[in-house]
Design an enzyme around this catalytic site. Structure first.
Site, PDB file in Angstrom:
ATOM      1  N   ASP A   1       3.192  -5.357 -10.789  1.00 44.19           N
ATOM      2  CA  ASP A   1       3.839  -4.350  -9.950  1.00 44.19           C
ATOM      3  C   ASP A   1       4.762  -5.090  -8.989  1.00 44.19           C
ATOM      4  O   ASP A   1       4.307  -5.654  -7.999  1.00 44.19           O
ATOM      5  CB  ASP A   1       2.782  -3.544  -9.186  1.00 44.19           C
ATOM      6  CG  ASP A   1       3.385  -2.449  -8.309  1.00 44.19           C
ATOM      7  OD1 ASP A   1       4.618  -2.426  -8.132  1.00 44.19           O
ATOM      8  OD2 ASP A   1       2.620  -1.613  -7.793  1.00 44.19           O
TER       9      ASP A   1
ATOM     10  N   CYS B   1       5.709   9.690  -3.030  1.00 40.71           N
ATOM     11  CA  CYS B   1       6.243   9.373  -1.697  1.00 40.71           C
ATOM     12  C   CYS B   1       6.327  10.628  -0.827  1.00 40.71           C
ATOM     13  O   CYS B   1       6.208  10.552   0.396  1.00 40.71           O
ATOM     14  CB  CYS B   1       7.621   8.714  -1.809  1.00 40.71           C
ATOM     15  SG  CYS B   1       7.532   7.058  -2.529  1.00 40.71           S
TER      16      CYS B   1
ATOM     17  N   SER C   1      -1.733  -3.911   1.236  1.00 40.67           N
ATOM     18  CA  SER C   1      -2.008  -2.663   0.517  1.00 40.67           C
ATOM     19  C   SER C   1      -3.434  -2.518   0.004  1.00 40.67           C
ATOM     20  O   SER C   1      -3.808  -1.460  -0.495  1.00 40.67           O
ATOM     21  CB  SER C   1      -1.039  -2.539  -0.660  1.00 40.67           C
ATOM     22  OG  SER C   1      -1.240  -3.592  -1.585  1.00 40.67           O
TER      23      SER C   1
ATOM     24  N   ASP D   1       5.578   9.670  -9.545  1.00 39.42           N
ATOM     25  CA  ASP D   1       5.015   8.757  -8.547  1.00 39.42           C
ATOM     26  C   ASP D   1       6.065   8.450  -7.472  1.00 39.42           C
ATOM     27  O   ASP D   1       5.833   8.675  -6.273  1.00 39.42           O
ATOM     28  CB  ASP D   1       4.544   7.524  -9.330  1.00 39.42           C
ATOM     29  CG  ASP D   1       4.267   6.256  -8.550  1.00 39.42           C
ATOM     30  OD1 ASP D   1       4.913   6.009  -7.526  1.00 39.42           O
ATOM     31  OD2 ASP D   1       3.413   5.480  -9.008  1.00 39.42           O
ATOM     32  N   ASN D   2       7.229   7.986  -7.905  1.00 40.67           N
ATOM     33  CA  ASN D   2       8.246   7.587  -6.930  1.00 40.67           C
ATOM     34  C   ASN D   2       8.662   8.781  -6.065  1.00 40.67           C
ATOM     35  O   ASN D   2       8.936   8.635  -4.881  1.00 40.67           O
ATOM     36  CB  ASN D   2       9.482   7.008  -7.636  1.00 40.67           C
ATOM     37  CG  ASN D   2       9.145   5.841  -8.552  1.00 40.67           C
ATOM     38  OD1 ASN D   2       8.029   5.736  -9.041  1.00 40.67           O
ATOM     39  ND2 ASN D   2      10.112   4.973  -8.806  1.00 40.67           N
TER      40      ASN D   2
ATOM     41  N   GLN E   1       0.604   2.899 -17.875  1.00 33.03           N
ATOM     42  CA  GLN E   1       0.245   1.471 -17.846  1.00 33.03           C
ATOM     43  C   GLN E   1      -0.735   1.125 -18.968  1.00 33.03           C
ATOM     44  O   GLN E   1      -0.565   0.126 -19.674  1.00 33.03           O
ATOM     45  CB  GLN E   1      -0.399   1.098 -16.507  1.00 33.03           C
ATOM     46  CG  GLN E   1       0.573   0.778 -15.390  1.00 33.03           C
ATOM     47  CD  GLN E   1       1.275  -0.561 -15.579  1.00 33.03           C
ATOM     48  OE1 GLN E   1       1.112  -1.264 -16.589  1.00 33.03           O
ATOM     49  NE2 GLN E   1       2.089  -0.924 -14.611  1.00 33.03           N
TER      50      GLN E   1
ATOM     51  N   SER F   1      -3.950  -7.925  -5.361  1.00 28.99           N
ATOM     52  CA  SER F   1      -3.015  -6.923  -4.862  1.00 28.99           C
ATOM     53  C   SER F   1      -1.607  -7.499  -4.937  1.00 28.99           C
ATOM     54  O   SER F   1      -1.442  -8.719  -4.887  1.00 28.99           O
ATOM     55  CB  SER F   1      -3.361  -6.579  -3.418  1.00 28.99           C
ATOM     56  OG  SER F   1      -3.086  -5.231  -3.170  1.00 28.99           O
TER      57      SER F   1
ATOM     58  N   HIS G   1      -1.372  -3.187  -6.159  1.00 26.19           N
ATOM     59  CA  HIS G   1      -2.093  -2.709  -4.973  1.00 26.19           C
ATOM     60  C   HIS G   1      -3.566  -2.362  -5.266  1.00 26.19           C
ATOM     61  O   HIS G   1      -3.833  -1.410  -6.004  1.00 26.19           O
ATOM     62  CB  HIS G   1      -1.407  -1.474  -4.407  1.00 26.19           C
ATOM     63  CG  HIS G   1       0.080  -1.608  -4.259  1.00 26.19           C
ATOM     64  ND1 HIS G   1       0.658  -2.438  -3.325  1.00 26.19           N
ATOM     65  CD2 HIS G   1       1.114  -1.041  -4.932  1.00 26.19           C
ATOM     66  CE1 HIS G   1       1.978  -2.365  -3.428  1.00 26.19           C
ATOM     67  NE2 HIS G   1       2.282  -1.524  -4.395  1.00 26.19           N
TER      68      HIS G   1
ATOM     69  N   SER H   1       1.037   7.637 -13.625  1.00 26.21           N
ATOM     70  CA  SER H   1       1.593   6.279 -13.691  1.00 26.21           C
ATOM     71  C   SER H   1       0.694   5.360 -14.501  1.00 26.21           C
ATOM     72  O   SER H   1       1.137   4.620 -15.384  1.00 26.21           O
ATOM     73  CB  SER H   1       1.724   5.680 -12.291  1.00 26.21           C
ATOM     74  OG  SER H   1       2.545   6.478 -11.496  1.00 26.21           O
TER      75      SER H   1
ATOM     76  N   HIS I   1      -0.193   6.601  -2.685  1.00 27.66           N
ATOM     77  CA  HIS I   1      -0.099   7.946  -3.267  1.00 27.66           C
ATOM     78  C   HIS I   1      -1.476   8.490  -3.634  1.00 27.66           C
ATOM     79  O   HIS I   1      -2.393   7.730  -3.943  1.00 27.66           O
ATOM     80  CB  HIS I   1       0.716   7.905  -4.567  1.00 27.66           C
ATOM     81  CG  HIS I   1       2.108   7.406  -4.428  1.00 27.66           C
ATOM     82  ND1 HIS I   1       2.772   7.307  -3.229  1.00 27.66           N
ATOM     83  CD2 HIS I   1       2.989   6.993  -5.369  1.00 27.66           C
ATOM     84  CE1 HIS I   1       3.986   6.840  -3.443  1.00 27.66           C
ATOM     85  NE2 HIS I   1       4.145   6.638  -4.733  1.00 27.66           N
TER      86      HIS I   1
ATOM     87  N   HIS J   1       9.914  -1.682  -2.338  1.00 29.00           N
ATOM     88  CA  HIS J   1       8.878  -2.646  -2.725  1.00 29.00           C
ATOM     89  C   HIS J   1       8.782  -3.871  -1.818  1.00 29.00           C
ATOM     90  O   HIS J   1       7.706  -4.334  -1.493  1.00 29.00           O
ATOM     91  CB  HIS J   1       9.066  -3.084  -4.170  1.00 29.00           C
ATOM     92  CG  HIS J   1       7.877  -3.843  -4.683  1.00 29.00           C
ATOM     93  ND1 HIS J   1       6.724  -3.210  -5.079  1.00 29.00           N
ATOM     94  CD2 HIS J   1       7.635  -5.169  -4.803  1.00 29.00           C
ATOM     95  CE1 HIS J   1       5.830  -4.118  -5.436  1.00 29.00           C
ATOM     96  NE2 HIS J   1       6.354  -5.319  -5.284  1.00 29.00           N
TER      97      HIS J   1
ATOM     98  N   GLU K   1       5.204  -1.993 -13.353  1.00 27.29           N
ATOM     99  CA  GLU K   1       5.016  -0.696 -12.705  1.00 27.29           C
ATOM    100  C   GLU K   1       6.254  -0.153 -11.988  1.00 27.29           C
ATOM    101  O   GLU K   1       6.507   1.044 -12.023  1.00 27.29           O
ATOM    102  CB  GLU K   1       3.875  -0.868 -11.677  1.00 27.29           C
ATOM    103  CG  GLU K   1       3.599   0.310 -10.767  1.00 27.29           C
ATOM    104  CD  GLU K   1       2.726   1.378 -11.406  1.00 27.29           C
ATOM    105  OE1 GLU K   1       2.307   1.195 -12.566  1.00 27.29           O
ATOM    106  OE2 GLU K   1       2.486   2.397 -10.760  1.00 27.29           O
TER     107      GLU K   1
ATOM    108  N   ASN L   1       7.932   1.916 -15.262  1.00 27.21           N
ATOM    109  CA  ASN L   1       8.600   2.711 -14.228  1.00 27.21           C
ATOM    110  C   ASN L   1       9.479   3.802 -14.823  1.00 27.21           C
ATOM    111  O   ASN L   1       9.525   4.911 -14.310  1.00 27.21           O
ATOM    112  CB  ASN L   1       9.449   1.799 -13.338  1.00 27.21           C
ATOM    113  CG  ASN L   1      10.100   2.565 -12.198  1.00 27.21           C
ATOM    114  OD1 ASN L   1       9.416   3.053 -11.294  1.00 27.21           O
ATOM    115  ND2 ASN L   1      11.420   2.707 -12.245  1.00 27.21           N
TER     116      ASN L   1
ATOM    117  N   LYS M   1       6.403   8.522 -14.843  1.00 27.17           N
ATOM    118  CA  LYS M   1       6.179   7.592 -13.742  1.00 27.17           C
ATOM    119  C   LYS M   1       7.227   7.832 -12.662  1.00 27.17           C
ATOM    120  O   LYS M   1       6.953   8.435 -11.641  1.00 27.17           O
ATOM    121  CB  LYS M   1       6.178   6.141 -14.249  1.00 27.17           C
ATOM    122  CG  LYS M   1       5.469   5.174 -13.288  1.00 27.17           C
ATOM    123  CD  LYS M   1       6.319   4.855 -12.089  1.00 27.17           C
ATOM    124  CE  LYS M   1       5.710   3.887 -11.124  1.00 27.17           C
ATOM    125  NZ  LYS M   1       6.605   3.613  -9.987  1.00 27.17           N
TER     126      LYS M   1
END
Ligand code: NAI
Length: 463
Positions: free
Chosen positions: A128, A228, A80, A223-224, A396, A75, A52, A392, A384, A334, A189, A214, A219
């Site tokens: 990703d 969210c 996104s 992040d998840n 990476q 992306s 993204h 995250s 996010h 996703h 990711e 992930n 991560k």
């Protein structure tokens, strides 16, 4: 010649201002620039990035280049991109191919573009969802004679992908194989991309090592979940401005994304129900205070439906036919196949604004569909916040350094970063929010079987 395809280069100044602000919220990435800026561990890396194209990703890209990498970027979703972030990156001289609202054909041609380095190939992939990896591996298989793989597309996505592969095959015979063989490794990711990698490896089709970013704790458990928690409701609000307090919202799936999504809606005052297939996650949802139901039970009565499963055909036509007038339907997983959007194509669609459609069902009831079923926190909002993406993306960058500098030590397969690095990523984010850590005494450390510097948990600890 300009080596980029973006919406409007005039947006670069605005993008740069937002990037400057994002940097102040991304301490992990800034610390890596300070730590590795001199030694340039990514010198010689040619990274094909598919993730993204947001403001936060721009800070990731500039961290990779600060560490010596050459980067080309697209992306990983047609909706996104933040066009001002893409413009800032293009203006800095990094080739980027991303426009919010690009077509599927453009999407796959941009994915092809990220591999077109002057030398002819990339040597690293930062992925990703796995599309960039899949593009190369599928093309190489077709080149090796499995032409039937791209003969019969089963979706619009596949149609566009197969057409792009055919185009590249015709333009540069042998390129996919050469490109595949040049890849030293991929860092992935997200949950869905990681599933794809394990599946490839199981089938003997993964020719290089992969790092599963992930499943770094810093991560998926951040992040998840917390990502969210902030960005789901943001997306629904920007799309609809609907009053959420008092509404009944259904969250399908109670994994990491589901937990964050349910918390997001609860925080907005919605009465939240959850569906699950896994008894452990169902029990967690119930004990977090959510009613656990089946979609069939609530399709006709709830106001907002959100899928978070990474699975397909979760909200089906039969469910949408039962929904009440003006029910809101969206996905934060996703891929868009969690909702049977294709089955709605022959219904009456009214476009309200970008990424918001109203669809009339045969009964006359209308549903509001967000981002045509694509991940709505990035389609309808800006994804996010920077702080959580810093965690995250610090993973990476560490994964790219590991694979680029030590790739030869790894057999093809899927790996996760060691716990010491996971703890390091977390540690880099403490000061910014004023967290004070307690130090273990040597006696205490000994008593619980760790060292005072960590790692503090066993491999099987679940957080
Ligand atoms: P997860 O595996 O932790 O959770 C998915 C949950 O859905 C599991 O608990 C599973 O049992 C449940 N589930 C599967 N099929 C179901 C069905 N038919 N009905 C109800 N529940 C079902 O995965 P995670 O990490 O939560 O990721 C979910 C999706 O979100 C993935 O596609 C991932 O790539 C994506 N993702 C999206 C982000 C975003 O910003 N939009 C951020 C991170 C991940």
């Amino acid at each position: 010649m300009t080596d980029y395809i973006i919406k409007d280069i005039a947006l670069a100044d605005y993008g740069r201002k937002e990037l400057d602000i994002a940097e102040t919220e991304m301490p992990g990435l800034m610390a890596l620039r300070a730590e590795y800026g001199q030694s340039q561990p990514l010198q010689g890396a040619r990274i094909a990035g598919s993730l993204h194209m947001t403001v936060q990703t721009a800070v990731l890209i500039e961290t990779l280049t600060a560490l010596g990498a050459e980067v080309r970027w697209a992306s990983c979703n047609i909706y996104s991109t933040q066009d001002h972030a893409a413009a800032a990156i293009a203006a800095s001289g990094v080739p980027v191919f991303a426009i919010k609202g690009e077509t599927l054909a453009e999407y796959w041609s941009y994915t092809d573009q990220i591999f077109q380095f002057g030398e002819g190939t990339a040597n690293m992939i930062l992925d990703d969802g796995g599309d960039a990896t899949m593009y190369i591996l599928l093309g190489a298989r077709v080149e090796a004679g499995e032409t039937d793989l791209i003969e019969t597309p089963t979706s619009e996505e596949e149609e566009a992908l197969f057409a792009q592969i055919k185009k590249r095959l015709a333009a540069s015979p042998g390129w996919f194989t050469k490109q595949r063989d040049a890849i030293r490794g991929v860092s992935e990711e997200t949950t869905t991309g990681v599933h794809r990698l394990y599946d490839l490896h199981k089938k003997g089709l993964l020719p290089f090592p992969a790092i599963n970013v992930n499943d770094s704790v810093t991560k998926s458990k951040f992040d998840n979940k917390y990502g969210c928690k902030e960005s789901l409701v943001d997306g629904i609000r920007r799309a609809t401005d609907v009053m959420m307090a008092g509404k009944v919202a259904v969250v399908c799936g109670y994994g990491d994304v589901g937990k964050g999504s349910a918390a997001s809606l609860r925080g907005a005052g919605a009465r939240v129900k959850v569906t699950e297939v896994d008894p452990i996650c169902a029990l967690q949802a119930a004990m977090d205070g959510f009613e656990v139901v089946t979609l069939e039970d609530v399709a006709g009565s709830a106001d907002i439906f959100i899928t978070t499963t990474g699975n397909k055909d979760v909200i089906r036509l039969e469910h949408m036919r039962q929904m009440k007038d003006m029910a809101i339907v969206g996905n934060i997983g996703h891929f868009d196949n969690e909702i049977q959007v294709a089955a709605l194509k022959n219904h009456k669609w009214t476009n309200i604004k970008d990424q918001v459609d109203m669809i009339e069902m045969p009964s006359g009831a209308r549903i509001i569909l967000l981002s045509q079923g694509r991940l709505l926190n990035l389609g309808n909002a800006t994804g996010h916040p920077s702080f959580v993406m810093s965690a995250s993306f610090t993973n990476q960058v560490l994964a790219q350094i590991e694979l680029f500098t030590k790739g030869d030590d790894y057999q093809p397969g899927v790996y996760i970063l060691p716990k010491a690095l996971d703890e390091k990523v977390a540690a880099l984010h403490l000061e910014k929010i004023g967290v004070k850590l307690t130090k273990l005494s040597p006696e205490q450390a000994d008593y619980i079987g760790v060292t005072p510097e960590g790692p503090f948990k066993s491999e099987h600890y679940r957080y």
